[in-house]
Structure formats: C-alpha cells, structure tokens
Design a protein around this motif. Structure first.
Motif, PDB file in Angstrom:
ATOM      1  N   SER A   1      -3.142  -2.660  18.603  1.00  0.00           N
ATOM      2  CA  SER A   1      -3.344  -1.884  17.396  1.00  0.00           C
ATOM      3  C   SER A   1      -2.301  -0.777  17.309  1.00  0.00           C
ATOM      4  O   SER A   1      -1.898  -0.217  18.326  1.00  0.00           O
ATOM      5  CB  SER A   1      -4.754  -1.285  17.413  1.00  0.00           C
ATOM      6  N   TRP A   2      -1.862  -0.475  16.103  1.00  0.00           N
ATOM      7  CA  TRP A   2      -0.985   0.667  15.879  1.00  0.00           C
ATOM      8  C   TRP A   2      -1.300   1.254  14.509  1.00  0.00           C
ATOM      9  O   TRP A   2      -1.859   0.593  13.652  1.00  0.00           O
ATOM     10  CB  TRP A   2       0.496   0.304  16.000  1.00  0.00           C
ATOM     11  N   SER A   3      -0.940   2.518  14.354  1.00  0.00           N
ATOM     12  CA  SER A   3      -1.209   3.233  13.105  1.00  0.00           C
ATOM     13  C   SER A   3       0.039   3.939  12.628  1.00  0.00           C
ATOM     14  O   SER A   3       0.931   4.246  13.414  1.00  0.00           O
ATOM     15  CB  SER A   3      -2.303   4.291  13.321  1.00  0.00           C
ATOM     16  N   TRP A   4       0.083   4.228  11.346  1.00  0.00           N
ATOM     17  CA  TRP A   4       1.064   5.111  10.742  1.00  0.00           C
ATOM     18  C   TRP A   4       0.317   6.256  10.085  1.00  0.00           C
ATOM     19  O   TRP A   4      -0.688   6.051   9.404  1.00  0.00           O
ATOM     20  CB  TRP A   4       1.887   4.386   9.673  1.00  0.00           C
TER      21      TRP A   4
ATOM     22  N   MET B   1       0.850  -1.192   0.000  1.00  0.00           N
ATOM     23  CA  MET B   1       0.000   0.000   0.000  1.00  0.00           C
ATOM     24  C   MET B   1       0.885   1.241   0.000  1.00  0.00           C
ATOM     25  O   MET B   1       2.025   1.190   0.441  1.00  0.00           O
ATOM     26  CB  MET B   1      -0.854   0.058   1.277  1.00  0.00           C
ATOM     27  N   SER B   2       0.333   2.337  -0.425  1.00  0.00           N
ATOM     28  CA  SER B   2       1.022   3.620  -0.301  1.00  0.00           C
ATOM     29  C   SER B   2       0.213   4.502   0.644  1.00  0.00           C
ATOM     30  O   SER B   2      -1.009   4.391   0.719  1.00  0.00           O
ATOM     31  CB  SER B   2       1.177   4.303  -1.658  1.00  0.00           C
TER      32      SER B   2
ATOM     33  N   MET C   1       5.305   7.064   2.104  1.00  0.00           N
ATOM     34  CA  MET C   1       5.486   5.772   2.743  1.00  0.00           C
ATOM     35  C   MET C   1       4.851   4.699   1.869  1.00  0.00           C
ATOM     36  O   MET C   1       3.750   4.867   1.351  1.00  0.00           O
ATOM     37  CB  MET C   1       4.839   5.738   4.123  1.00  0.00           C
ATOM     38  N   PHE C   2       5.571   3.599   1.707  1.00  0.00           N
ATOM     39  CA  PHE C   2       5.049   2.384   1.097  1.00  0.00           C
ATOM     40  C   PHE C   2       5.149   1.314   2.161  1.00  0.00           C
ATOM     41  O   PHE C   2       6.202   1.147   2.788  1.00  0.00           O
ATOM     42  CB  PHE C   2       5.853   1.993  -0.141  1.00  0.00           C
ATOM     43  N   ILE C   3       4.056   0.587   2.407  1.00  0.00           N
ATOM     44  CA  ILE C   3       4.008  -0.347   3.515  1.00  0.00           C
ATOM     45  C   ILE C   3       3.277  -1.623   3.097  1.00  0.00           C
ATOM     46  O   ILE C   3       2.290  -1.569   2.357  1.00  0.00           O
ATOM     47  CB  ILE C   3       3.344   0.317   4.750  1.00  0.00           C
ATOM     48  N   SER C   4       3.793  -2.751   3.573  1.00  0.00           N
ATOM     49  CA  SER C   4       3.148  -4.022   3.250  1.00  0.00           C
ATOM     50  C   SER C   4       2.040  -4.313   4.250  1.00  0.00           C
ATOM     51  O   SER C   4       2.003  -3.748   5.335  1.00  0.00           O
ATOM     52  CB  SER C   4       4.168  -5.164   3.241  1.00  0.00           C
ATOM     53  N   SER C   5       1.173  -5.220   3.886  1.00  0.00           N
ATOM     54  CA  SER C   5       0.056  -5.589   4.750  1.00  0.00           C
ATOM     55  C   SER C   5       0.522  -6.350   5.988  1.00  0.00           C
ATOM     56  O   SER C   5      -0.274  -6.632   6.868  1.00  0.00           O
ATOM     57  CB  SER C   5      -0.953  -6.434   3.972  1.00  0.00           C
ATOM     58  N   ARG C   6       1.814  -6.632   6.083  1.00  0.00           N
ATOM     59  CA  ARG C   6       2.369  -7.280   7.277  1.00  0.00           C
ATOM     60  C   ARG C   6       3.343  -6.376   8.018  1.00  0.00           C
ATOM     61  O   ARG C   6       4.025  -6.814   8.930  1.00  0.00           O
ATOM     62  CB  ARG C   6       3.024  -8.596   6.901  1.00  0.00           C
ATOM     63  N   GLY C   7       3.438  -5.106   7.616  1.00  0.00           N
ATOM     64  CA  GLY C   7       4.166  -4.114   8.399  1.00  0.00           C
ATOM     65  C   GLY C   7       5.520  -3.683   7.889  1.00  0.00           C
ATOM     66  O   GLY C   7       6.064  -2.699   8.360  1.00  0.00           O
ATOM     67  N   ALA C   8       6.115  -4.400   6.938  1.00  0.00           N
ATOM     68  CA  ALA C   8       7.408  -3.972   6.386  1.00  0.00           C
ATOM     69  C   ALA C   8       7.199  -2.686   5.598  1.00  0.00           C
ATOM     70  O   ALA C   8       6.164  -2.508   4.953  1.00  0.00           O
ATOM     71  CB  ALA C   8       7.990  -5.049   5.486  1.00  0.00           C
ATOM     72  N   LEU C   9       8.168  -1.769   5.654  1.00  0.00           N
ATOM     73  CA  LEU C   9       7.943  -0.486   4.994  1.00  0.00           C
ATOM     74  C   LEU C   9       9.220   0.176   4.530  1.00  0.00           C
ATOM     75  O   LEU C   9      10.317  -0.187   4.926  1.00  0.00           O
ATOM     76  CB  LEU C   9       7.186   0.460   5.929  1.00  0.00           C
TER      77      LEU C   9
ATOM     78  N   GLY D   1      -6.337   8.199   2.556  1.00  0.00           N
ATOM     79  CA  GLY D   1      -5.118   7.447   2.274  1.00  0.00           C
ATOM     80  C   GLY D   1      -3.916   7.918   3.059  1.00  0.00           C
ATOM     81  O   GLY D   1      -2.786   7.563   2.737  1.00  0.00           O
ATOM     82  N   SER D   2      -4.130   8.718   4.112  1.00  0.00           N
ATOM     83  CA  SER D   2      -3.019   9.268   4.879  1.00  0.00           C
ATOM     84  C   SER D   2      -2.759   8.526   6.187  1.00  0.00           C
ATOM     85  O   SER D   2      -1.838   8.878   6.923  1.00  0.00           O
ATOM     86  CB  SER D   2      -3.282  10.744   5.188  1.00  0.00           C
ATOM     87  N   MET D   3      -3.560   7.488   6.487  1.00  0.00           N
ATOM     88  CA  MET D   3      -3.354   6.725   7.722  1.00  0.00           C
ATOM     89  C   MET D   3      -3.710   5.264   7.473  1.00  0.00           C
ATOM     90  O   MET D   3      -4.704   4.963   6.805  1.00  0.00           O
ATOM     91  CB  MET D   3      -4.230   7.247   8.861  1.00  0.00           C
ATOM     92  N   VAL D   4      -2.881   4.385   8.014  1.00  0.00           N
ATOM     93  CA  VAL D   4      -3.191   2.964   7.990  1.00  0.00           C
ATOM     94  C   VAL D   4      -3.097   2.446   9.423  1.00  0.00           C
ATOM     95  O   VAL D   4      -2.219   2.863  10.183  1.00  0.00           O
ATOM     96  CB  VAL D   4      -2.267   2.176   7.036  1.00  0.00           C
TER      97      VAL D   4
END
Length: 143
Positions: A130-133, A28-29, A38-46, A113-116
């Motif tokens: 839970s955590w967010s970016w 995701m972006s 930021m580009f981040i995977s659905s498992r948290g790698a970024l 699209g500014s928070m995941v």
C-alpha cells in the motif's frame, strides 16, 4: 465486484473502491490547504505541482497522455519476492503483473480529498502493498 465501503484509518475517514482492477481507469484530483495540486489516475499515473501548470513537477498533459505515460510519470515500486528472474518481481499496480499473479486492488480517498491510498493484494503470495499520496506544508508532496 465487491461493494465499496467507508472506513476509519489513521484518524481519518475514507471511502474505498474495492476490486479496482475490474474497473476502467479514471482520474481524480487531490486538494491541499496550500498551493499544491495533484491529478492522479486510478492506476497511479499523475501530474502535480504548485500554484499553476507552469510549476508542474511532472508533465502537465491531457488526461489521455498522462494515463498513457503510466510508469514514467508517477509512482513505481518493484519488489523482489524470491529467487531471481521476472517470475520473482512484483510491481504493484502494473498492468503486466496481473498476467503473473492473482491480484486485488483497492483505492481509498479520505473525506477531505487531500489523500489517496492505493492497495494491491498479491493473492498468490499472500502479500499486501500500500502507498498513499498527500500534502504537507513543510515537505510538499508526501508519498
């Protein structure tokens, strides 16, 4: 797999993918109103940075390398649940933790699209983490 859903939390609208642990990993972006990316995977790698790839805070690599580097590039949280030893540690969104407990994962992204937000429920312990970016003009990247 449960249906995904729309929700309203913390004054924002989100789209949530439930049972994310049953899905293949995806990328995701996140967008910001400033120069953060930021580009981040659905498992948290970024990978993330400011302005361009030359200003990356985490390695700016291809998607497969970012995903393979999970645990080295991105968030990592270890929680001691009870007692001592490996059986008392819970690492939300880590592949190995699914071998110890029944977990349910969800991923929510706000409409702009500014928070995941990542959420993992440990069904055996009855706990949720839970955590967010997101981004902040004054603080940069916010977890």
């Amino acid at each position: 797999m449960e249906d995904s859903a729309f929700s309203h939390e913390d004054t924002q609208n989100f789209y949530t993918i439930t049972d994310a642990e049953t899905m293949n990993e995806f990328f995701m972006s996140l967008v910001s109103s400033g120069d953060h990316w930021m580009f981040i995977s659905s498992r948290g790698a970024l990978t993330a940075g400011r302005i361009s790839a030359d200003h990356a805070l985490f390695p700016y690599e291809t998607v497969d390398k970012i995903m393979a580097g999970r645990g080295q590039n991105g968030t990592r949280t270890l929680l001691r649940l009870h007692g001592q030893g490996i059986g008392s540690l819970w690492e939300p969104y880590a592949d190995w933790s699914q071998g110890f407990w029944r977990v349910r994962r969800s991923i929510s992204k706000n409409f702009t699209g500014s928070m995941v937000r990542f959420t993992e429920e440990n069904l055996d312990w009855g706990l949720r983490f839970s955590w967010s970016w997101t981004f902040s003009h004054g603080r940069g990247f916010v977890r």
